[in-house]
Design a protein around this motif. Structure first.
Motif, mmCIF file in Angstrom:
data_model
loop_
_atom_site.group_PDB
_atom_site.id
_atom_site.type_symbol
_atom_site.label_atom_id
_atom_site.label_comp_id
_atom_site.label_asym_id
_atom_site.label_seq_id
_atom_site.Cartn_x
_atom_site.Cartn_y
_atom_site.Cartn_z
ATOM 1 N N PHE A 31 0.824 -1.209 0.000
ATOM 2 C CA PHE A 31 0.000 0.000 0.000
ATOM 3 C C PHE A 31 0.860 1.262 0.000
ATOM 4 N N PHE A 32 1.904 1.258 0.820
ATOM 5 C CA PHE A 32 2.770 2.424 0.894
ATOM 6 C C PHE A 32 3.506 2.671 -0.422
ATOM 7 N N PHE A 33 4.009 1.608 -1.039
ATOM 8 C CA PHE A 33 4.720 1.800 -2.294
ATOM 9 C C PHE A 33 3.785 2.255 -3.415
ATOM 10 N N LEU A 34 2.511 1.825 -3.358
ATOM 11 C CA LEU A 34 1.546 2.344 -4.317
ATOM 12 C C LEU A 34 1.315 3.831 -4.100
ATOM 13 N N LEU A 35 1.222 4.256 -2.830
ATOM 14 C CA LEU A 35 1.071 5.681 -2.537
ATOM 15 C C LEU A 35 2.259 6.473 -3.049
ATOM 16 N N ILE A 36 3.449 5.927 -2.831
ATOM 17 C CA ILE A 36 4.649 6.624 -3.299
ATOM 18 C C ILE A 36 4.626 6.787 -4.810
ATOM 19 N N SER A 37 4.197 5.742 -5.514
ATOM 20 C CA SER A 37 4.249 5.771 -6.970
ATOM 21 C C SER A 37 3.247 6.732 -7.595
ATOM 22 N N ILE A 38 2.126 7.023 -6.884
ATOM 23 C CA ILE A 38 1.112 7.897 -7.479
ATOM 24 C C ILE A 38 1.149 9.312 -6.910
ATOM 25 N N SER A 39 2.041 9.576 -5.929
ATOM 26 C CA SER A 39 2.079 10.885 -5.286
ATOM 27 C C SER A 39 3.165 11.764 -5.877
ATOM 28 N N ASP A 40 2.772 12.869 -6.419
ATOM 29 C CA ASP A 40 3.710 13.907 -6.821
ATOM 30 C C ASP A 40 4.856 13.341 -7.643
ATOM 31 N N ILE A 41 4.543 12.767 -8.782
ATOM 32 C CA ILE A 41 5.526 12.081 -9.610
ATOM 33 C C ILE A 41 6.651 13.026 -10.011
ATOM 34 N N ASN A 42 6.331 14.269 -10.258
ATOM 35 C CA ASN A 42 7.345 15.222 -10.707
ATOM 36 C C ASN A 42 8.345 15.603 -9.614
ATOM 37 N N ALA A 43 8.040 15.234 -8.377
ATOM 38 C CA ALA A 43 8.931 15.619 -7.276
ATOM 39 C C ALA A 43 9.534 14.402 -6.596
ATOM 40 N N GLN A 44 9.742 13.312 -7.349
ATOM 41 C CA GLN A 44 10.266 12.093 -6.752
ATOM 42 C C GLN A 44 11.649 12.301 -6.159
ATOM 43 N N SER A 45 12.418 13.230 -6.683
ATOM 44 C CA SER A 45 13.753 13.479 -6.156
ATOM 45 C C SER A 45 13.691 14.065 -4.744
ATOM 46 N N ASP A 46 12.509 14.542 -4.314
ATOM 47 C CA ASP A 46 12.363 15.119 -2.987
ATOM 48 C C ASP A 46 12.080 14.076 -1.910
ATOM 49 N N TRP A 47 11.922 12.831 -2.291
ATOM 50 C CA TRP A 47 11.625 11.796 -1.298
ATOM 51 C C TRP A 47 12.861 11.457 -0.469
ATOM 52 N N GLU A 48 12.647 11.320 0.842
ATOM 53 C CA GLU A 48 13.675 10.848 1.762
ATOM 54 C C GLU A 48 13.138 9.607 2.477
ATOM 55 N N TYR A 49 14.046 8.661 2.758
ATOM 56 C CA TYR A 49 13.622 7.399 3.369
ATOM 57 C C TYR A 49 14.507 7.092 4.577
ATOM 58 N N ASN A 50 13.922 6.431 5.565
ATOM 59 C CA ASN A 50 14.732 5.861 6.635
ATOM 60 C C ASN A 50 14.089 4.577 7.144
ATOM 61 N N ALA A 51 14.932 3.678 7.592
ATOM 62 C CA ALA A 51 14.494 2.406 8.162
ATOM 63 C C ALA A 51 15.272 2.178 9.446
ATOM 64 N N SER A 52 14.603 1.623 10.438
ATOM 65 C CA SER A 52 15.283 1.409 11.709
ATOM 66 C C SER A 52 14.878 0.076 12.321
ATOM 67 N N ILE A 53 15.775 -0.449 13.133
ATOM 68 C CA ILE A 53 15.532 -1.631 13.954
ATOM 69 C C ILE A 53 15.619 -1.184 15.403
ATOM 70 N N TYR A 54 14.632 -1.558 16.215
ATOM 71 C CA TYR A 54 14.632 -1.039 17.579
ATOM 72 C C TYR A 54 14.175 -2.089 18.588
ATOM 73 N N GLY A 55 14.561 -1.840 19.825
ATOM 74 C CA GLY A 55 14.034 -2.590 20.958
ATOM 75 C C GLY A 55 13.273 -1.625 21.850
ATOM 76 N N TRP A 56 12.186 -2.100 22.420
ATOM 77 C CA TRP A 56 11.374 -1.266 23.309
ATOM 78 C C TRP A 56 11.293 -1.963 24.659
ATOM 79 N N PHE A 57 11.999 -1.415 25.663
ATOM 80 C CA PHE A 57 12.069 -2.030 26.982
ATOM 81 C C PHE A 57 10.930 -1.460 27.841
ATOM 82 N N ALA A 58 9.755 -2.002 27.617
ATOM 83 C CA ALA A 58 8.538 -1.402 28.163
ATOM 84 C C ALA A 58 8.064 -2.129 29.411
ATOM 85 N N GLY A 59 7.595 -1.354 30.381
ATOM 86 C CA GLY A 59 6.854 -1.917 31.490
ATOM 87 C C GLY A 59 5.401 -2.076 31.095
ATOM 88 N N ILE A 60 4.710 -3.024 31.718
ATOM 89 C CA ILE A 60 3.303 -3.286 31.416
ATOM 90 C C ILE A 60 2.496 -3.200 32.710
#
Length: 247
Positions: free
Chosen positions: A13-42
């Motif tokens: 779904f996200f990649f479809l949104l990317i492909s149809i959004s503002d095609i002329n400004a694709q060079s303006d896209w920035e991406y990040n990916a992260s791996i995380y741990g969440w040391f949460a109390g419950i």
């Protein structure tokens, strides 16, 4: 439906949104990916069938009882919109005590709680300014709960969706530092749910950063009666640590 199928649909779904959004400004896209741990109390209550189990686990408790935890986060941003995908898993095994009333006598029995939690998020944000955006999000939950008390062993699995509206403030400062604040509220399968996140990070380079965050997720879900009864009314909160890759 398998949790990984839900994640696959969100990513598509996200990649479809990317492909149809503002095609002329694709060079303006920035991406990040992260791996995380969440040391949460419950804190809260988890219940299946006739058993309601109070859960009060601090982060130090989780380090002793945690079976496995891992999270992944992906974002795509241009000057107008943000697209967010997040998935988190936690497995927790904990000794537990339950009060059972038989006639006029209350007996405390010892058992075990085995708890597995999946939370998958998809969100889209509209950037009002460079630092502030409004968010529309959906979260999918899958909870697997097994409570064993003496000769009673009751298991239950539940899946549901919530829809959220919220906002996020995100900015860079002091050359290599960045921070963000996010809050949203919603409901759907849950009677009420809300989420908050405060993040502080440091860019070691254009490609790599580390961030610390304090996250809160509160969910109030109740369904069914008798053998179909399921209760998940909890407040998860704690420190997160993430390795972030920008590209």
């Amino acid at each position: 439906m398998n949790i990984f199928k839900h994640l696959k649909f969100i990513i598509i779904f996200f990649f479809l949104l990317i492909s149809i959004s503002d095609i002329n400004a694709q060079s303006d896209w920035e991406y990040n990916a992260s791996i995380y741990g969440w040391f949460a109390g419950i804190d809260g209550t988890v219940g299946v069938a006739a058993l309601d189990q109070q859960v009060n686990a601090t982060p130090s408790d989780l380090l002793k009882n945690l079976q496995f935890t891992m999270g992944g986060h992906f974002e795509a941003r241009n000057p107008t919109i943000s697209l967010i995908a997040d998935v988190f898993y936690m497995g927790l095994g904990q000794e537990t005590q339950v009060e059972k009333t038989i006639g006029r006598t209350t007996v405390i029995k010892t058992g075990a709680l085995d708890f597995k939690e999946w939370v998958v998020e998809g969100a889209i944000g509209y950037r009002i300014s460079k630092t502030f955006e409004m968010l529309l999000a959906s979260r999918f939950y899958q909870m697997d709960v097994d409570i064993s008390i003496d000769d009673s062993d009751i298991s239950k699995q539940k899946k549901w969706f919530d829809v959220f509206i919220g906002a996020r403030y995100k900015t860079d400062f002091a050359d290599k530092w960045f921070t963000s604040l996010r809050a949203d509220i919603g409901r759907g399968g849950s009677d009420f749910a809300w989420f908050g996140n405060a993040e502080l990070g440091y860019n070691f380079s254009k490609l790599f950063a580390v961030s610390f965050s304090y996250r809160i997720l509160s969910v109030d879900f109740k369904e069914g009666e008798g053998n179909n009864y399921f209760l998940y009314d909890t407040f998860n909160h704690g420190i997160g640590l993430a390795a972030v890759f920008n590209f």
